[in-house]
Design a protein around this motif. Sequence first.
Motif, PDB file in Angstrom:
ATOM      1  N   PRO A 151       0.826  -1.214   0.000  1.00  0.00           N
ATOM      2  CA  PRO A 151       0.000   0.000   0.000  1.00  0.00           C
ATOM      3  C   PRO A 151       0.861   1.267   0.000  1.00  0.00           C
ATOM      4  O   PRO A 151       1.939   1.297   0.594  1.00  0.00           O
ATOM      5  CB  PRO A 151      -0.787  -0.124   1.305  1.00  0.00           C
ATOM      6  CG  PRO A 151      -0.720  -1.548   1.687  1.00  0.00           C
ATOM      7  CD  PRO A 151       0.569  -2.073   1.149  1.00  0.00           C
ATOM      8  N   LYS A 152       0.364   2.285  -0.685  1.00  0.00           N
ATOM      9  CA  LYS A 152       1.062   3.566  -0.712  1.00  0.00           C
ATOM     10  C   LYS A 152       0.151   4.613  -0.079  1.00  0.00           C
ATOM     11  O   LYS A 152      -1.039   4.656  -0.362  1.00  0.00           O
ATOM     12  CB  LYS A 152       1.364   3.969  -2.150  1.00  0.00           C
ATOM     13  CG  LYS A 152       2.319   3.053  -2.852  1.00  0.00           C
ATOM     14  CD  LYS A 152       2.440   3.380  -4.335  1.00  0.00           C
ATOM     15  CE  LYS A 152       1.214   2.976  -5.115  1.00  0.00           C
ATOM     16  NZ  LYS A 152       1.352   3.145  -6.568  1.00  0.00           N
ATOM     17  N   GLY A 153       0.728   5.457   0.781  1.00  0.00           N
ATOM     18  CA  GLY A 153      -0.079   6.477   1.456  1.00  0.00           C
ATOM     19  C   GLY A 153      -0.121   7.752   0.632  1.00  0.00           C
ATOM     20  O   GLY A 153       0.870   8.451   0.498  1.00  0.00           O
ATOM     21  N   VAL A 154      -1.307   8.039   0.049  1.00  0.00           N
ATOM     22  CA  VAL A 154      -1.441   9.233  -0.782  1.00  0.00           C
ATOM     23  C   VAL A 154      -1.794  10.417   0.119  1.00  0.00           C
ATOM     24  O   VAL A 154      -2.797  10.394   0.817  1.00  0.00           O
ATOM     25  CB  VAL A 154      -2.531   9.039  -1.845  1.00  0.00           C
ATOM     26  CG1 VAL A 154      -2.731  10.312  -2.664  1.00  0.00           C
ATOM     27  CG2 VAL A 154      -2.188   7.865  -2.736  1.00  0.00           C
ATOM     28  N   MET A 155      -0.948  11.448   0.106  1.00  0.00           N
ATOM     29  CA  MET A 155      -1.165  12.611   0.975  1.00  0.00           C
ATOM     30  C   MET A 155      -1.978  13.666   0.225  1.00  0.00           C
ATOM     31  O   MET A 155      -1.509  14.212  -0.773  1.00  0.00           O
ATOM     32  CB  MET A 155       0.182  13.206   1.395  1.00  0.00           C
ATOM     33  CG  MET A 155       1.064  12.252   2.169  1.00  0.00           C
ATOM     34  SD  MET A 155       2.472  13.095   2.927  1.00  0.00           S
ATOM     35  CE  MET A 155       3.507  13.395   1.515  1.00  0.00           C
ATOM     36  N   LEU A 156      -3.181  13.925   0.707  1.00  0.00           N
ATOM     37  CA  LEU A 156      -4.023  14.943   0.073  1.00  0.00           C
ATOM     38  C   LEU A 156      -4.256  16.087   1.054  1.00  0.00           C
ATOM     39  O   LEU A 156      -4.587  15.849   2.215  1.00  0.00           O
ATOM     40  CB  LEU A 156      -5.353  14.343  -0.372  1.00  0.00           C
ATOM     41  CG  LEU A 156      -5.279  13.266  -1.458  1.00  0.00           C
ATOM     42  CD1 LEU A 156      -6.657  12.746  -1.775  1.00  0.00           C
ATOM     43  CD2 LEU A 156      -4.611  13.791  -2.713  1.00  0.00           C
ATOM     44  N   SER A 157      -4.095  17.296   0.567  1.00  0.00           N
ATOM     45  CA  SER A 157      -4.224  18.470   1.432  1.00  0.00           C
ATOM     46  C   SER A 157      -5.621  19.082   1.316  1.00  0.00           C
ATOM     47  O   SER A 157      -6.386  18.748   0.425  1.00  0.00           O
ATOM     48  CB  SER A 157      -3.187  19.512   1.039  1.00  0.00           C
ATOM     49  OG  SER A 157      -3.530  20.032  -0.226  1.00  0.00           O
TER      50      SER A 157
END
Lengths: 643, 353
Positions: free
Chosen positions: A197-203
């Motif tokens: 899994p990859k942690g997608v950082m959304l602001s």
Amino acid sequence: MENRIVAENMAQLFQRAAEQYGDLPAFATRIKELEWEPVSFRQLYERGLNLATGLIDLGVKANDHVGLFGDNRFEWILSDCGIQLCGAADVPRGRDVTDAELIYIINHAEIKIAFAETAQLANRIINLKKELPTLKKIILHEESDSKAKNVLNITEVEEIGKKLRDKGDVQAESRMKAINPEDLFTLIYTSGTTGKPKGVMLSHENIMSQMKVIPIELNCTDRVLSILPVWHIFERVFEVYTIACGVCTYYTSIRTLGDDLKNVEPTFMGSAPRLWESLHQRILKRVKEAHPMRRLLFHTAYFLSKQYKSSLYFMFNRKLKTEKESSLLRIVQLPFHALRWLVVTPFYGFFNVAVLEPIRLSAGGSLKATVSGGGALPNEIDRFFNYIGIPVLEGYGMTETSPVIAVRTEYQLVIGTVGPIVEETEVRIVDLETGDTLYPDRSHPENGRGIRGEIHVKGPQVMQGYYKEKELTSNTIRNGWLRTGDLGMITFNNCLKILGRSKSTIVLLSGENLEPEPIEMRLTQSTLVEHCMVVGQDKKFIGALIVPDLGELRAKGIKAETLAEASESEEAQKLIRAEIKKVISPSNGFKRHELIQEFELLPETFKNGVELTSLFKMKRHIIQDKYADRIEAMYTNESTGGK
Amino acid sequence: MEFTTQLLYPIDQILLALMIFSIMFGMGASLTIDDFKTVMRYPRGILIGFLSQFGLMPFFAYGLAIFLNLPPAYAIAIILIGCLPGGTTSNMFAYFARGSVALSIAMTTASTVMALLMMPILLEFYTSEFTNALSAELQTAGTGTEFVIPTGNIISSLILVLVPVAMGMFLRAKSQVWAKTAEDTAGFMGIIVIIYLIGTAFARHSGLMLQTPINIYIAAICVGLLGFLFGFWMSRLFKLSPIFQRAISLETGIQNGPIAFAIILLSFAEPIQSQMLWLAILYSTFIVITSSFITLYYRRVGKFDYEIYKNTTIHNKLFGDEYVSHYPDGFLPKRIEHDPSQGFTPSQIREKK
């Protein structure tokens, strides 16, 4: 009447919605068929403030990551509200999360406090305790009396916060003021179709940019039905949008969808291709079983609508244009289309009213439009719904772009494309091998339209990066341009057409390339085929793994109780072989090397969460590994190959 | 304008009769006993609808006949059209115009029953001067007969067309699926036969369309338009909600054409039968066109208030009768802000007051 809220961050959005929409219902939960419980925007915000204060008391700091494991329900959005109001970010995941994923995500995101929908899920997490050193507390969505240590009900946390607030605690308010636009509002782990899994950082900035691009205007009189998993960005963005517009969201489930469509009469909903496929089959089945007179009426109506719409699309430049069109030819054809349109209109009018409207009613009569995403919509189904008058606005995006990159609008509804690129966003088409920009580039004819390549995107929706994955981030985003890994082209009327995943491209031994998706999509439209996956990397020819539709096979007279039995049946083999030959044929536009030479019937179906992602996309590598021996068998059995 | 030959050949008459039968059958197939009960639920709407259908329409038809100085046969035909009850087509148009379908159906039902009483009275009242003129005309032509409105025949033809309606209702009670098929088929056949009749009339009497004086066209078009206009304003004057206004407007303007054909064929004889039929054909043709445009217009202007109405009703359906929807200040347009009908239940009405 336009009254959409513009906010800088999620916390501000919740606050302004409470001020502007007050007592209007924001979310509704089904208790019985005709008994729903509404929660108003003001109640949501008040309870959110209490929860936020309670969370601060439990030790949540600004910019902390809070786990949010559960599916669509009001408590989910309440938790989200609480997390946003205390300046933290949530890490969402569905109830079907696996133990391995839980361990990876909780440790990777350093989660101290997590929400869990059910006591059962909480117990699973507690059993993994040894491997989760950071996790301190679990908060339950459903009320439970018998709880383990460090497990709280959400109402208990609200109660803590309420008491503090009654004494004059304003920590939540000051946390809200301190939120920066580039702070994370969510960290979404995508299992994707490959790898860990990859942690997608959304602001906050990312998600707020999306409020301008959703192609349909909603207001307080609209109703949205929520069915797709909310922890996925595609459904999430609609939930945020409905808050901004003052729309009430009604939570439904697969089991009750039919009734709820009828009772709630949603005016809008996010949907996945799977939903339209099953609806399409249901409608066709009903037509097939109907009285011959009704069947005739339906076919006449559909035919007229097709004539009417295709002339309309031609006149208003809404036809799929992958090649440059000669303007002379257009001028010659224009009067023909105008005439056909004029002649057909009155008849279309009658049939639209008498025959097509009842069909639309069965799909939820008030739907203004629906956005379909999370996978490509098969062309035939796309056309079907647009012809019967349910505008399906197909969009394109990914978690990394929070999510919309392109979407069809009411006025640019070009079937076969995902519509024009959204505002403030740039797209480049890049040559996969050389890395050169193909579009936009003046040195190519027509600025590079109609040339296929990898889609790169730049805009306010592009993520901040993958969490703790510097190298992966810099590989994916270069100078602000995100590599999507998808193939596409810009059509001559400026819409984006998706042509498959660059990574799923199959290269045959002969060096010929092919995209499996169009073949699979075509094949799954057959009633006999439930799922199929095309394979053949580095092989002489392509083969297919097929999950047949058991019900349909039995309807054709094949005696099989299970899929396993069916996969052994010679008759079933014969039937499927004939179907493949019929469907994947040169006359249907398939090239020689795209013809399926060999196939295997699988003994069990693809399961959601195992072989399929939660949005029904196939996890190719998993399927490939699981059925490696069967794939090999197709290619070793040379005697039957090539027939 | 004189008809030298018969307007309809025997084959056309049979076709027409078939069409009338199937359309009335389809109308019955779309009705249920509940629709009659609905009538009781909208007493105000029904009453105003009744006034505009049997009060305004015949009066306008009479006014048009006088104002346009129509020949007696046409005058009688236009008054006959003015006195007709509403048809099922209006229900469909009301649906698409975002009007109240329930009211439209209730009005159709009520007016069809009431027509048995009202039509003979109204015809007697409005047509007397034209029948006198017609008698005088016939006398000078030397046929020597006196023309009277065949009241008895009209009532029996009305009863006759109600037979297929009853049969349709019976079918509906037995099987909803079959009833729906019958309804759509009837609508489809109606269109085909109208097109066929206009086509053949045009082909056989090539000059007919050109020969028809302009005032006859004006009468055929305007009778419906006046009905739409005044039906709308009258219900607005009585402060009915917008969805009722649209339903009453369409119901007033759109008359039950097939009943007109039936009455003309069964109750009137040559030389005036063809002339009356021609006007009925013209009316039936133009009303489809005008009501389509009116519907499109209503659909656009009514979008917002209909959505509010719909949303409010669904709130009450799902959240309980006591639930009150509070829209933000300034969200509701002035026109419907204090309109009790925007909320359906007692609680919403109390709240608005």
